[in-house]
Design a protein around this motif. Structure first.
Motif, short mmCIF file in Angstrom:
data_model
loop_
_atom_site.label_atom_id
_atom_site.label_comp_id
_atom_site.label_asym_id
_atom_site.label_seq_id
_atom_site.Cartn_x
_atom_site.Cartn_y
_atom_site.Cartn_z
N THR A 255 -8.99 -11.40 -4.29
CA THR A 255 -9.10 -11.48 -5.73
C THR A 255 -9.86 -10.28 -6.25
O THR A 255 -10.86 -9.86 -5.65
N THR B 1 -9.05 -12.09 -13.90
CA THR B 1 -8.91 -11.93 -12.46
C THR B 1 -7.45 -11.72 -12.12
O THR B 1 -6.55 -12.13 -12.86
N ILE B 2 -7.23 -11.11 -10.99
CA ILE B 2 -5.88 -10.92 -10.50
C ILE B 2 -5.87 -11.17 -9.00
O ILE B 2 -6.72 -10.70 -8.27
N SER C 36 -1.05 -14.05 -9.32
CA SER C 36 -1.37 -14.58 -10.62
C SER C 36 -2.49 -13.81 -11.28
O SER C 36 -3.24 -13.08 -10.63
N THR C 37 -2.57 -13.98 -12.58
CA THR C 37 -3.68 -13.45 -13.36
C THR C 37 -4.27 -14.58 -14.18
O THR C 37 -3.58 -15.54 -14.54
N THR D 96 -5.21 -7.24 -20.69
CA THR D 96 -4.29 -7.35 -19.58
C THR D 96 -4.90 -6.73 -18.34
O THR D 96 -5.38 -5.60 -18.39
N PHE E 27 -4.16 -5.48 -14.53
CA PHE E 27 -3.08 -5.10 -13.65
C PHE E 27 -3.60 -4.14 -12.60
O PHE E 27 -4.72 -3.64 -12.70
N ARG E 28 -2.80 -3.90 -11.61
CA ARG E 28 -3.24 -3.09 -10.49
C ARG E 28 -2.20 -2.07 -10.09
O ARG E 28 -1.00 -2.24 -10.33
#
Length: 119
Positions: free
Chosen positions: A33, A50-51, A55-56, A67, A69-70
């Motif tokens: 996470t 969290t991502i 899921s986020t 938002t 994102f990675r």
């Protein structure tokens, strides 16, 4: 050892946008996470987003505006913040967790980046 380095904070006017970056010293794929927390003066550190692999999640206060994102290739997790308001003013911290083979949860923190929303 793991290092997380945040950047992208600064001064922005209400309604504006910022994108925060968190660069990991190791592949972010190794973390179960990752997320962003923030701490405003006089307040406790709170979860922002969290991502995980699939899921986020977002704090109610930022849903629809932020938002997470990675980019695995860049070992970077981002927090895109739109429609910023004064309540978003805080130090934002990157967080990462890793579960070991012995089922321990290791938690890492970045040094923080200041976000100030003011006219």
């Amino acid at each position: 050892q793991v290092q997380l380095v945040e950047s992208g904070g600064g001064l922005v006017q209400p309604g504006g946008s910022l994108r925060l970056s968190c660069v990991g010293s190791e592949s972010i794929r190794s973390f179960s996470t990752m997320g962003w927390y923030r701490q405003a003066p006089g307040k406790q550190r709170e979860l922002v987003a969290t991502i995980t692999r699939g899921s986020t999640k977002y704090a109610d206060s930022v849903k629809g505006r932020f938002t997470i994102f990675r980019d695995n290739a860049k070992n970077t997790v981002y927090l895109q913040m739109n429609s910023l308001n004064s309540e978003d003013t805080a130090v934002y911290y990157c967080n990462a967790q890793r579960v070991t083979v012995s089922y321990e949860t290791l938690t890492y923190w970045g040094q923080g980046t200041q976000v100030t929303v003011s006219s």
